[in-house]
Scaffold this motif. Sequence first.
Motif, PDB file in Angstrom:
ATOM      1  N   ALA A 119      95.694  65.795  41.713  1.00 41.22           N
ATOM      2  CA  ALA A 119      95.116  66.688  42.714  1.00 41.22           C
ATOM      3  C   ALA A 119      95.756  68.063  42.615  1.00 41.22           C
ATOM      4  CB  ALA A 119      95.314  66.118  44.116  1.00 41.22           C
ATOM      5  N   VAL A 120      94.987  69.090  42.986  1.00 40.84           N
ATOM      6  CA  VAL A 120      95.487  70.471  42.983  1.00 40.84           C
ATOM      7  C   VAL A 120      95.136  71.113  44.317  1.00 40.84           C
ATOM      8  CG1 VAL A 120      95.370  72.740  41.882  1.00 40.84           C
ATOM      9  CG2 VAL A 120      95.225  70.672  40.477  1.00 40.84           C
ATOM     10  N   PHE A 121      96.091  71.867  44.854  1.00 38.85           N
ATOM     11  CA  PHE A 121      95.908  72.551  46.142  1.00 38.85           C
ATOM     12  C   PHE A 121      96.300  74.014  45.986  1.00 38.85           C
ATOM     13  CE2 PHE A 121      97.730  73.968  50.260  1.00 38.85           C
ATOM     14  CZ  PHE A 121      96.608  73.818  51.058  1.00 38.85           C
ATOM     15  N   ALA A 122      95.508  74.898  46.591  1.00 37.67           N
ATOM     16  CA  ALA A 122      95.816  76.335  46.552  1.00 37.67           C
ATOM     17  C   ALA A 122      95.307  76.984  47.836  1.00 37.67           C
ATOM     18  CB  ALA A 122      95.170  76.994  45.339  1.00 37.67           C
ATOM     19  N   ARG A 144      91.384  71.505  33.432  1.00 40.82           N
ATOM     20  CA  ARG A 144      92.081  70.953  32.265  1.00 40.82           C
ATOM     21  C   ARG A 144      93.211  70.013  32.674  1.00 40.82           C
ATOM     22  NH1 ARG A 144      96.698  71.949  29.766  1.00 40.82           N
ATOM     23  NH2 ARG A 144      97.156  73.853  30.949  1.00 40.82           N
ATOM     24  N   VAL A 145      93.996  70.403  33.678  1.00 41.27           N
ATOM     25  CA  VAL A 145      95.190  69.622  34.024  1.00 41.27           C
ATOM     26  C   VAL A 145      94.889  68.447  34.945  1.00 41.27           C
ATOM     27  CG1 VAL A 145      96.659  71.639  33.703  1.00 41.27           C
ATOM     28  CG2 VAL A 145      95.894  71.040  36.010  1.00 41.27           C
ATOM     29  N   LEU A 146      93.703  68.418  35.560  1.00 41.25           N
ATOM     30  CA  LEU A 146      93.338  67.297  36.418  1.00 41.25           C
ATOM     31  C   LEU A 146      92.887  66.094  35.598  1.00 41.25           C
ATOM     32  CD1 LEU A 146      91.322  68.791  39.423  1.00 41.25           C
ATOM     33  CD2 LEU A 146      93.426  67.452  39.560  1.00 41.25           C
ATOM     34  N   ARG A 147      93.188  64.922  36.105  1.00 41.24           N
ATOM     35  CA  ARG A 147      92.661  63.697  35.519  1.00 41.24           C
ATOM     36  C   ARG A 147      91.199  63.529  35.931  1.00 41.24           C
ATOM     37  NH1 ARG A 147      97.944  61.826  37.491  1.00 41.24           N
ATOM     38  NH2 ARG A 147      99.339  61.719  35.689  1.00 41.24           N
ATOM     39  N   PRO A 148      90.408  62.754  35.190  1.00 41.06           N
ATOM     40  CA  PRO A 148      89.035  62.475  35.600  1.00 41.06           C
ATOM     41  C   PRO A 148      88.994  61.926  37.029  1.00 41.06           C
ATOM     42  CG  PRO A 148      89.376  61.717  33.361  1.00 41.06           C
ATOM     43  CD  PRO A 148      90.729  62.130  33.881  1.00 41.06           C
ATOM     44  N   GLY A 149      88.094  62.444  37.844  1.00 42.05           N
ATOM     45  CA  GLY A 149      88.017  62.053  39.241  1.00 42.05           C
ATOM     46  C   GLY A 149      88.984  62.807  40.135  1.00 42.05           C
ATOM     47  N   GLY A 150      89.759  63.738  39.565  1.00 44.08           N
ATOM     48  CA  GLY A 150      90.744  64.500  40.329  1.00 44.08           C
ATOM     49  C   GLY A 150      90.094  65.469  41.310  1.00 44.08           C
ATOM     50  N   THR A 151      90.834  65.832  42.339  1.00 47.86           N
ATOM     51  CA  THR A 151      90.321  66.662  43.432  1.00 47.86           C
ATOM     52  C   THR A 151      91.040  68.002  43.492  1.00 47.86           C
ATOM     53  OG1 THR A 151      89.874  64.651  44.703  1.00 47.86           O
ATOM     54  CG2 THR A 151      89.848  66.731  45.909  1.00 47.86           C
ATOM     55  N   PHE A 152      90.272  69.045  43.736  1.00 49.55           N
ATOM     56  CA  PHE A 152      90.797  70.400  43.903  1.00 49.55           C
ATOM     57  C   PHE A 152      90.401  70.895  45.286  1.00 49.55           C
ATOM     58  CE2 PHE A 152      90.244  75.066  42.300  1.00 49.55           C
ATOM     59  CZ  PHE A 152      91.499  75.409  42.784  1.00 49.55           C
ATOM     60  N   VAL A 153      91.396  71.210  46.104  1.00 49.10           N
ATOM     61  CA  VAL A 153      91.161  71.790  47.432  1.00 49.10           C
ATOM     62  C   VAL A 153      91.756  73.188  47.441  1.00 49.10           C
ATOM     63  CG1 VAL A 153      91.613  71.627  49.913  1.00 49.10           C
ATOM     64  CG2 VAL A 153      91.191  69.540  48.593  1.00 49.10           C
ATOM     65  N   TYR A 154      90.928  74.189  47.750  1.00 49.97           N
ATOM     66  CA  TYR A 154      91.439  75.555  47.816  1.00 49.97           C
ATOM     67  C   TYR A 154      90.810  76.298  48.984  1.00 49.97           C
ATOM     68  CZ  TYR A 154      87.194  77.400  45.433  1.00 49.97           C
ATOM     69  OH  TYR A 154      85.910  77.772  45.086  1.00 49.97           O
ATOM     70  N   GLN A 219      86.350  70.170  45.803  1.00 48.55           N
ATOM     71  CA  GLN A 219      85.491  69.805  44.692  1.00 48.55           C
ATOM     72  C   GLN A 219      86.205  68.784  43.802  1.00 48.55           C
ATOM     73  OE1 GLN A 219      84.975  73.995  43.567  1.00 48.55           O
ATOM     74  NE2 GLN A 219      85.778  73.484  41.531  1.00 48.55           N
ATOM     75  N   THR A 220      85.408  67.903  43.190  1.00 46.21           N
ATOM     76  CA  THR A 220      85.930  66.760  42.457  1.00 46.21           C
ATOM     77  C   THR A 220      85.385  66.729  41.045  1.00 46.21           C
ATOM     78  OG1 THR A 220      85.995  65.529  44.544  1.00 46.21           O
ATOM     79  CG2 THR A 220      86.207  64.250  42.507  1.00 46.21           C
ATOM     80  N   LEU A 221      86.256  66.386  40.100  1.00 47.47           N
ATOM     81  CA  LEU A 221      85.830  66.220  38.718  1.00 47.47           C
ATOM     82  C   LEU A 221      85.103  64.895  38.537  1.00 47.47           C
ATOM     83  CD1 LEU A 221      88.762  67.350  36.390  1.00 47.47           C
ATOM     84  CD2 LEU A 221      86.522  68.392  36.648  1.00 47.47           C
ATOM     85  N   PRO A 222      84.105  64.843  37.668  1.00 51.65           N
ATOM     86  CA  PRO A 222      83.482  63.548  37.384  1.00 51.65           C
ATOM     87  C   PRO A 222      84.460  62.630  36.671  1.00 51.65           C
ATOM     88  CG  PRO A 222      82.669  65.252  35.883  1.00 51.65           C
ATOM     89  CD  PRO A 222      83.491  65.948  36.925  1.00 51.65           C
TER      90      PRO A 222
END
Length: 223
Positions: A119-122, A144-154, A219-222
């Motif tokens: 997961a990534v947060f900003a 790039r640095v997220l694993r598949p299915g990883g979540t980004f909240v910003y 948003q989430t990666l497939p």
Amino acid sequence: MAGHQRDENLAEAQRKHWQTTYTTHPGMYGEEPSAPAIHAAAVFRSTGAKDVLELGAGHGRDSLHFAHQGFTVQATDFSPTGLQQLKDAAAAQDVADRITTAIHDVREPLPLTDGSCDAVFAHMLLCMALSTKEISALVGEVRRVLRPGGTFVYTVRHTGDAHYGTGTAHGDDIFEHGGFAVHFFPRDLVEALADGWTLDEVHPFEEGDLPRRLWRITQTLPR
């Protein structure tokens, strides 16, 4: 070339301004985590995330929250002063073993390997003095640095904010007030940055005395 030099000058001025700000006002945002970080921790936990990257961690109130919630945290910021305050607080709160820090300018590639975090947060990092091109490149690095299915909240301030279109204009929807330059996001930029992702939520909220008007985007990666 002139435009590139102007961007470099603005970025360097902002770096110095934030460094001075953290030095003059230690712990300027207080010890309590931001509301977006509290929300993000719940989202990350629901997805089974264990490793969180925080971009623009500052003096670390949100990274500390993630650590107390049981996550392993990599915190980055371009201010050595802010990150030192984070490290000192982590040691005092007995979570130093859960937090690592790295001085990093988000205009450069992230110092992580591919698929290395869940997961990534900003919080208000993407709406700093970054061009649209630099923001797009940064989100590409997050992907790039997220694993598949990883979540980004910003979170970002948007073009409905009272400061949008006022103060010193730097072009590309960037306006400066009180020494702080902000890139105000139009909705179509949010949509463009979610291309290839699942855009789970664009949540409007307000913060501070103006009040600042922001979006919290998830948003989430497939897989």
